[in-house]
Design a protein around this motif. Sequence first.
Motif, PDB file in Angstrom:
ATOM      1  N   MET A  95       5.825  14.424  10.360  1.00  0.00           N
ATOM      2  CA  MET A  95       4.635  13.571  10.495  1.00  0.00           C
ATOM      3  C   MET A  95       4.023  13.745  11.880  1.00  0.00           C
ATOM      4  SD  MET A  95       5.539   9.944   8.909  1.00  0.00           S
ATOM      5  CE  MET A  95       6.766   9.884   7.677  1.00  0.00           C
ATOM      6  N   MET A  96       4.897  13.757  12.903  1.00  0.00           N
ATOM      7  CA  MET A  96       4.378  13.861  14.265  1.00  0.00           C
ATOM      8  C   MET A  96       3.716  15.212  14.503  1.00  0.00           C
ATOM      9  SD  MET A  96       7.248  11.806  16.417  1.00  0.00           S
ATOM     10  CE  MET A  96       6.355  11.607  17.964  1.00  0.00           C
TER      11      MET A  96
ATOM     12  N   MET B  24       7.773   6.651   8.399  1.00  0.00           N
ATOM     13  CA  MET B  24       6.437   6.279   8.893  1.00  0.00           C
ATOM     14  C   MET B  24       6.554   5.169   9.936  1.00  0.00           C
ATOM     15  SD  MET B  24       3.965   6.261   5.604  1.00  0.00           S
ATOM     16  CE  MET B  24       3.613   7.708   4.658  1.00  0.00           C
ATOM     17  N   PHE B  26       9.197   4.525  11.779  1.00  0.00           N
ATOM     18  CA  PHE B  26       9.857   5.100  12.951  1.00  0.00           C
ATOM     19  C   PHE B  26       8.840   5.867  13.812  1.00  0.00           C
ATOM     20  CE2 PHE B  26      12.311   8.733  14.787  1.00  0.00           C
ATOM     21  CZ  PHE B  26      13.083   8.004  15.663  1.00  0.00           C
ATOM     22  N   VAL B  27       7.979   6.649  13.141  1.00  0.00           N
ATOM     23  CA  VAL B  27       6.965   7.418  13.875  1.00  0.00           C
ATOM     24  C   VAL B  27       5.991   6.467  14.575  1.00  0.00           C
ATOM     25  CG1 VAL B  27       4.967   8.946  13.579  1.00  0.00           C
ATOM     26  CG2 VAL B  27       7.118   9.494  12.463  1.00  0.00           C
ATOM     27  N   ALA B  30       7.695   5.219  17.588  1.00  0.00           N
ATOM     28  CA  ALA B  30       7.829   6.267  18.606  1.00  0.00           C
ATOM     29  C   ALA B  30       6.487   6.536  19.283  1.00  0.00           C
ATOM     30  CB  ALA B  30       8.370   7.553  17.959  1.00  0.00           C
TER      31      ALA B  30
END
Lengths: 369, 133, 161
Positions: A95-96, B24, B26-27, B30
């Motif tokens: 995702m990142m 999702m 966690f992101v 972050a």
Amino acid sequence: MEEKHGMAKVMAIIPGLAFMVFTLYILRTYVEPWMAHAVVLGQKGWFVKVLHLNYILLAIIAGMLYRNLMWGGKIPGWAEEGFRTTRLFIKSGVMMLGSLYTIQSLAKVGGVAITLIMAFVFGTIFFIMYYGRVQKMDRSLIGVMAAACGVCGVSAAIATAPAVRAKSADVALAIATVLGFGIASMFVSPFIGHMLHLTDYQYGAWVGTGILNSGQVLATCLAYNPTIAPGTAVAYGEIWNVVRVISIPFVVFFVTMWYWRAEAQTEHITLGGIIKDKFPIFILGFFTMTALSSLEMLGAEGSSTIHLMRTVMSWIFGLGLVGQGAYIDVRELRAAGGAPLKVGFAAGLFKYALALVIVLLFVSKEANF
Amino acid sequence: MSEPKKNTKMTVFKTDRHEDLAAMFFVTIAVVSVLVYMAYIVPSITLKAPMDGKVVAISVQPEAQVKKGDLLYSMEIKQKKYVHDTLEEKIVTKDFHAKTSGKILSISAKPGDVVKKDKNEILVLEHEKGVLP
Amino acid sequence: MKILLALDPSTRTMDEAIKFAAEKQASLTALFVLDTTWNDYTGHDWLSGSGSRADFLEYARDDELASEVDVLATFRGRCPPDCEIRSATGRVTDEILNELARGDYDLLVMSQPFRRGLEIVRDTAGMILKGATCSVYLVREDEVRCSSRSGIESSLGVPAS
């Protein structure tokens, strides 16, 4: 194993997770810098220059060594729950990675990616449907192998197996085949890439198209160039990967319709139903990150914020890949055999080699990214 | 005969859908942590050489206030570019601008210094609170 | 004498165990292990989304349950009435070794290669021989293609310890 809940579950995760973090810390802080300076066969940095080792490959190798040598073939109970977080980290990393692109850059490279991938996906599916029949393979196994080799390896195999009523023993052998091929190509591809002086764009396009199990595409790209930034192998390979992942439900639908053709069962199969059941929603996170990046909400390219974000990303990937390595049981892969191996190997090699030829002939050295 | 347990326990989460949502979440944590840390907690940032090359000019002075987009320094770098699939290398001078407004605290590099990417420090900048440096 | 038969679809192994138990007037216990390691086997797959893996694991479990019904029905059709039948769930080798440790058996009878769940991709006999506390009688399964995979090629009728 007894089902744990709440805090007990969190506590059960800690030992394995701490072990993964510790492993990655040692690899990045001590082993990788040591390798850059170590003199072997009279050459400084031989591990990096000749073996092309970096923390990504080291993370996978460490995981494999833990499982296959230290733990005798299975992850021990104390580490099991922690290692199960591996997929969470890789999905988060994916995702990142969306932050590496802007909507415009995705549109530029996406066209080439979609064309190449769709040609290869359906080319492989038709090849397996033909070759599987020649090999007198069971129709359900042809369906599983077509999806597995055509699109995303293990993910596609397990998404298709229930729909085509495949025997679980056959699925086990199919998984061993595609996974074995994927792991072999993960270690071999960087060598070929360096030998042929492929640019990051060409390499990303090649492995993104040619590797059987797309679970290994990211690792293979990072093994070639561990830098996470726009214009690197992982940035290009990931676009290919995303297109493949998105196409899973469509391929499952196609293969299922082929399997049940002329049977009453087809009436109950709808594309909408399959998309609802099988669509990997974490991909939406990837596009959200791309949208945020396009709006410059994550910091400007080259800024310290972006630099830190990518460092965080590299640690997240590294953690996930230690875990991925620990899920690879070499003894189980050696069991690959029979018709799945024959058909999978033929399709895998054909796809891998043809993708390389097409990339060398038709894909420019650099993308306007 | 014992009743077999349901073996659908796959991750620390109940299903992949839960895992996707957790990823999702966690992101989000972050990314928000990185953004808040950089915008509000980090007092100053050290700008290191963004690529290998030679510093040819420093365009700011210590204690100077800079605005986003102001020229900070220039470097001579080796630019590699594929032209008709052939790698062309040429030495070019590249200007580096401020990504955020702030105050220059110190300058470590001087014209003529040969610097390595991510190794050598160029300058330290105190950025405005609330903006991403 | 106590004999444990590790069940898989092989009728040849079932018959050998029944015959051997009758000859030695031993008590025979048959153990069926329902393999729950599919989760681990597909553990490296991180691309699956939504219900894909859950659907597949349920499908694999249903397959396991169907196999249990089949194997047990076959065994019941052949064994004498005093045979004990047990079921366990988990990793097949672990559960067989656990049962051996619990039951104080003198002999384990099993097929080679052992075709139970994911054991088709594993060297079951090798793992069992490493941990077994009693003699092991490996009955050669000829029809299976993977017989050359294992390093243990025990000949029929010779217990390996």
